[in-house]
Design an enzyme around this catalytic site. Structure first.
Site, PDB file in Angstrom:
ATOM      1  N   TYR A 151     -67.192  21.467 -96.477  1.00  0.00           N
ATOM      2  CA  TYR A 151     -66.927  21.250 -97.910  1.00  0.00           C
ATOM      3  C   TYR A 151     -68.097  21.778 -98.744  1.00  0.00           C
ATOM      4  O   TYR A 151     -67.918  22.472 -99.739  1.00  0.00           O
ATOM      5  CB  TYR A 151     -66.698  19.751 -98.139  1.00  0.00           C
ATOM      6  CG  TYR A 151     -66.623  19.314 -99.575  1.00  0.00           C
ATOM      7  CD1 TYR A 151     -65.487  19.560-100.343  1.00  0.00           C
ATOM      8  CD2 TYR A 151     -67.686  18.621-100.174  1.00  0.00           C
ATOM      9  CE1 TYR A 151     -65.421  19.133-101.672  1.00  0.00           C
ATOM     10  CE2 TYR A 151     -67.622  18.190-101.485  1.00  0.00           C
ATOM     11  CZ  TYR A 151     -66.484  18.442-102.236  1.00  0.00           C
ATOM     12  OH  TYR A 151     -66.430  18.025-103.532  1.00  0.00           O
ATOM     13  N   GLN A 220     -78.182   3.941 -95.838  1.00  0.00           N
ATOM     14  CA  GLN A 220     -78.129   5.270 -96.453  1.00  0.00           C
ATOM     15  C   GLN A 220     -78.038   5.104 -97.975  1.00  0.00           C
ATOM     16  O   GLN A 220     -77.439   4.149 -98.459  1.00  0.00           O
ATOM     17  CB  GLN A 220     -76.946   6.102 -95.899  1.00  0.00           C
ATOM     18  CG  GLN A 220     -75.551   5.597 -96.187  1.00  0.00           C
ATOM     19  CD  GLN A 220     -75.044   4.578 -95.175  1.00  0.00           C
ATOM     20  OE1 GLN A 220     -75.806   3.821 -94.598  1.00  0.00           O
ATOM     21  NE2 GLN A 220     -73.727   4.541 -94.978  1.00  0.00           N
ATOM     22  N   THR A 221     -78.651   6.011 -98.709  1.00  0.00           N
ATOM     23  CA  THR A 221     -78.717   5.871-100.168  1.00  0.00           C
ATOM     24  C   THR A 221     -77.891   6.950-100.872  1.00  0.00           C
ATOM     25  O   THR A 221     -77.688   8.052-100.350  1.00  0.00           O
ATOM     26  CB  THR A 221     -80.172   5.996-100.669  1.00  0.00           C
ATOM     27  OG1 THR A 221     -80.706   7.224-100.147  1.00  0.00           O
ATOM     28  CG2 THR A 221     -81.016   4.828-100.222  1.00  0.00           C
TER      29      THR A 221
END
Ligand code: NAD
Length: 323
Positions: A151, A220-221
């Site tokens: 993507y 995870q950010t």
């Protein structure tokens, strides 16, 4: 004064349907084109073509005149469950690549010079986003390229395609790299929804004491941008004269996914626990870097995440009631 005409490709989608409304408010005549009408609301477009933009003749029918502005948002996309499993890579690259090649070429031939292209933060190199605390997304960090998904590679290819038409064929291009846009009227179930909508749905469906599932450890950010600010950024980029981009349109309010889920619980007033399960995750950390947008547009998004989540939660809560 002559009415300005805009074409919105992907007008049946989340951002596209909101953009049509915004352009109508600003007094434009708007044509939308998409495979489908907006799912949760009537379209505000003056004219709406249902058609497949992979097909060159549909692009010719959609751009049958010189539009003042073309907004290209149509893409084969979804949340992590669609983009990061690897199962949809061929479709993502083929479908979105074709749409971009077709639309841009027809826009050029029909003298619709000013075209906005929606790229994505997913095109930034994976190696700059391995740490949850200090991800790097300055616009000029894009090369050497190394997106973590097909993507992202398609977005990078298409950015270059639009820039090449600007250089060789006199097009007047604007490119934004969106960072996780969310808000009411966005996909909230079915597998293509993004994290904010997914957690709002899970929380809305749960009762006190229940357990909700989350992919990964939740450390995870990401940052998430409310839809109204995304539209403001698009319009500001289109209205100024000499800056093409690519530029980030995102929020700098970075949170962990655990914090995002807890925010949805707090808004709902529910006490739930989180069960972490394996799943597709994407990069470890990502935040918008807004230095360039501040410098070039003298503006940056500043809408608080909590406020956007409240609006989104209330809307999804209503949707869930009618399931
Ligand atoms: P969306 O999926 O809601 O909208 C995309 C629309 O494109 C859909 O309505 C879909 O039917 C349409 N489409 C797909 N293939 C088509 C085809 N062959 N012919 C005609 N229409 C077709 O997505 P969105 O969230 O509104 O995103 C809009 C754009 O912004 C996309 O290009 C996306 O890659 C980009 N973007 C979005 C985000 C985000 O967080 N929402 C982040 C980065 C980039």
């Amino acid at each position: 004064m002559k009415l300005k005409k805009a074409l919105v490709c992907g007008a049946g989608g989340f951002i596209g349907s909101h953009l049509v409304k915004r352009l109508k408010k600003e007094g434009y005549w708007v044509r939308g084109v998409d495979l489908k009408y907006p799912e949760y609301d009537e379209t505000a477009a003056d004219d709406f073509i249902i058609g497949d933009l992979r097909c060159y003749s549909v692009c010719q029918r959609s751009i049958d005149q010189a539009f003042d502005e073309v907004y290209q948002l149509a893409a084969d996309m979804g949340g992590a469950g669609f983009v990061f499993t690897g199962e949809n890579d061929a479709d993502i690259m083929h479908n979105s690549g074709l749409i971009n090649m077709n639309i841009l070429d027809v826009a050029w031939k029909r003298k619709s010079r000013k075209v906005f292209y929606s790229s994505s933060a997913c095109m930034y190199p994976e190696h700059n986003q391995m740490e949850p605390d200090n991800p790097m997304t300055a616009e000029d960090s894009a090369y050497p390229a190394n997106p973590d998904s097909e993507y992202g590679w398609e977005k990078l290819f298409s950015e270059r395609l639009y820039l090449a038409y600007q250089r060789n064929k006199g097009m007047n291009i604007r490119i934004a790299r969106f960072h996780n846009i969310f808000g009411p009227l966005g996909t909230w179930d079915g597998g293509k929804e993004k994290a904010p909508a997914a957690f709002c749905r899970k929380v809305a469906l749960a009762n006190d004491g229940d357990v909700i599932e989350m992919w990964g450890d939740g450390k995870q950010t990401r940052s998430f941008l409310y839809i109204d600010e995304c539209l403001e950024g698009i319009r500001r980029l289109m209205m100024q004269d000499d800056f093409i981009g690519p530029v980030n349109i995102g929020s700098e309010e970075m949170v962990s996914i655990n914090e995002l889920a807890r925010m949805a619980m707090e808004i709902a007033g529910k006490k739930l626990s989180i069960h972490h399960i394996p799943g597709p995750l994407g990069v470890r950390g990502r935040n918008s870097d807004n230095r360039l947008i501040k410098e070039k547009l003298n503006w940056e998004p500043n809408y608080p995440l909590h406020k956007g989540m409240e609006f989104t939660y209330r809307w999804i809560e209503e949707q869930v009631k009618h399931m």
